[in-house]
Scaffold this motif. Structure first.
Motif, PDB file in Angstrom:
ATOM      1  N   ALA A  42      -6.519   2.810   4.155  1.00  0.00           N
ATOM      2  CA  ALA A  42      -5.077   3.064   4.152  1.00  0.00           C
ATOM      3  C   ALA A  42      -4.289   1.753   4.158  1.00  0.00           C
ATOM      4  N   GLN A  43      -4.742   0.795   4.944  1.00  0.00           N
ATOM      5  CA  GLN A  43      -4.056  -0.498   5.002  1.00  0.00           C
ATOM      6  C   GLN A  43      -4.156  -1.230   3.663  1.00  0.00           C
ATOM      7  N   LYS A  44      -5.319  -1.164   3.058  1.00  0.00           N
ATOM      8  CA  LYS A  44      -5.513  -1.778   1.743  1.00  0.00           C
ATOM      9  C   LYS A  44      -4.665  -1.053   0.687  1.00  0.00           C
ATOM     10  N   GLN A  45      -4.650   0.273   0.781  1.00  0.00           N
ATOM     11  CA  GLN A  45      -3.874   1.068  -0.167  1.00  0.00           C
ATOM     12  C   GLN A  45      -2.387   0.727  -0.093  1.00  0.00           C
ATOM     13  N   GLU A  46      -1.873   0.512   1.106  1.00  0.00           N
ATOM     14  CA  GLU A  46      -0.464   0.159   1.263  1.00  0.00           C
ATOM     15  C   GLU A  46      -0.133  -1.091   0.434  1.00  0.00           C
ATOM     16  N   LYS A  47      -0.979  -2.094   0.518  1.00  0.00           N
ATOM     17  CA  LYS A  47      -0.761  -3.331  -0.245  1.00  0.00           C
ATOM     18  C   LYS A  47      -0.889  -3.080  -1.746  1.00  0.00           C
ATOM     19  N   GLU A  48      -1.879  -2.274  -2.129  1.00  0.00           N
ATOM     20  CA  GLU A  48      -2.092  -1.984  -3.553  1.00  0.00           C
ATOM     21  C   GLU A  48      -0.925  -1.195  -4.137  1.00  0.00           C
ATOM     22  N   ILE A  49      -0.409  -0.243  -3.374  1.00  0.00           N
ATOM     23  CA  ILE A  49       0.745   0.531  -3.846  1.00  0.00           C
ATOM     24  C   ILE A  49       1.966  -0.370  -3.979  1.00  0.00           C
ATOM     25  N   ALA A  50       2.224  -1.197  -2.973  1.00  0.00           N
ATOM     26  CA  ALA A  50       3.385  -2.100  -3.016  1.00  0.00           C
ATOM     27  C   ALA A  50       3.342  -2.969  -4.269  1.00  0.00           C
ATOM     28  N   GLU A  51       2.169  -3.513  -4.549  1.00  0.00           N
ATOM     29  CA  GLU A  51       2.013  -4.347  -5.746  1.00  0.00           C
ATOM     30  C   GLU A  51       2.185  -3.515  -7.013  1.00  0.00           C
ATOM     31  N   PHE A  52       1.583  -2.325  -7.044  1.00  0.00           N
ATOM     32  CA  PHE A  52       1.604  -1.468  -8.223  1.00  0.00           C
ATOM     33  C   PHE A  52       3.018  -1.041  -8.594  1.00  0.00           C
ATOM     34  N   ILE A  53       3.854  -0.752  -7.585  1.00  0.00           N
ATOM     35  CA  ILE A  53       5.216  -0.272  -7.857  1.00  0.00           C
ATOM     36  C   ILE A  53       6.278  -1.351  -7.591  1.00  0.00           C
ATOM     37  N   ASN A  54       5.831  -2.604  -7.497  1.00  0.00           N
ATOM     38  CA  ASN A  54       6.749  -3.740  -7.311  1.00  0.00           C
ATOM     39  C   ASN A  54       7.687  -3.554  -6.121  1.00  0.00           C
ATOM     40  N   ASN A  55       7.131  -3.026  -5.028  1.00  0.00           N
ATOM     41  CA  ASN A  55       7.881  -2.810  -3.782  1.00  0.00           C
ATOM     42  C   ASN A  55       9.083  -1.890  -3.942  1.00  0.00           C
ATOM     43  N   ASN A  56       9.115  -1.082  -4.993  1.00  0.00           N
ATOM     44  CA  ASN A  56      10.185  -0.098  -5.154  1.00  0.00           C
ATOM     45  C   ASN A  56       9.917   1.094  -4.245  1.00  0.00           C
ATOM     46  N   THR A  57      10.936   1.880  -4.000  1.00  0.00           N
ATOM     47  CA  THR A  57      10.804   3.107  -3.220  1.00  0.00           C
ATOM     48  C   THR A  57      10.808   4.282  -4.187  1.00  0.00           C
ATOM     49  N   LEU A  58       9.759   5.105  -4.107  1.00  0.00           N
ATOM     50  CA  LEU A  58       9.584   6.228  -5.026  1.00  0.00           C
ATOM     51  C   LEU A  58       9.090   7.460  -4.272  1.00  0.00           C
ATOM     52  N   PRO A  59       9.236   8.633  -4.876  1.00  0.00           N
ATOM     53  CA  PRO A  59       8.542   9.806  -4.354  1.00  0.00           C
ATOM     54  C   PRO A  59       7.045   9.665  -4.644  1.00  0.00           C
ATOM     55  N   PHE A  60       6.221  10.160  -3.738  1.00  0.00           N
ATOM     56  CA  PHE A  60       4.768  10.129  -3.911  1.00  0.00           C
ATOM     57  C   PHE A  60       4.264  11.549  -4.125  1.00  0.00           C
ATOM     58  N   LEU A  61       3.434  11.730  -5.130  1.00  0.00           N
ATOM     59  CA  LEU A  61       2.695  12.978  -5.320  1.00  0.00           C
ATOM     60  C   LEU A  61       1.254  12.665  -4.944  1.00  0.00           C
TER      61      LEU A  61
END
Length: 135
Positions: A42-61
């Motif tokens: 989960a901690q690794k995923q948080e970093k990967e998501i932040a990088e993937f979406i350029n720290n934007n805020t989005l809805p998650f499915l």
């Protein structure tokens, strides 16, 4: 799994899940079967998501239509309280296909009480229609 109206504009595969950015404005997180999703994941995923979406805020499915998948309590706690992940998601639709995962999702929603709108679905089209309200 139908993706009739989706237009994936960016995709990245990881060991335990895939991230897909849908042109309609949400992040699709597709988990894999036969996985225990641990706190370090989960901690690794948080970093990967932040990088993937350029720290934007989005809805998650969050797509956990899988078999033999688990997220222990500390993972559910992390996803509902980590400032990092909470800054990235404004809502989350959790897509399930079996009772065991529905029970885990209900624990997360009722016990962990994430601060963002969260709803559990069996039907992909219903989940997408709901999540589009937050794009």
């Amino acid at each position: 799994m139908s993706n009739q109206n989706s237009e994936i504009i960016k995709k990245q595969a990881y060991e335990k899940y895939d991230l897909e950015l849908d042109a309609r404005g949400f992040l699709w997180i597709k988990h894999r079967s036969n996985i225990t999703f641990e706190l370090l994941d989960a901690q690794k995923q948080e970093k990967e998501i932040a990088e993937f979406i350029n720290n934007n805020t989005l809805p998650f499915l969050i797509d956990v239509r899988v078999q033999n998948w688990n997220a222990p309590k500390e993972v559910r706690d992390f996803h509902s309280t980590s400032p990092g992940i909470l800054s990235l998601k404004n809502s989350e639709a959790i897509l399930v296909n079996n009772l065991g995962i529905r029970i885990l999702a209900n624990f997360y929603n009722k016990i962990n009480q994430p601060p963002n709108p969260t709803k559990i679905f069996n039907n992909e089209e219903d989940a997408i229609q709901w999540i589009l309200n937050f794009t």
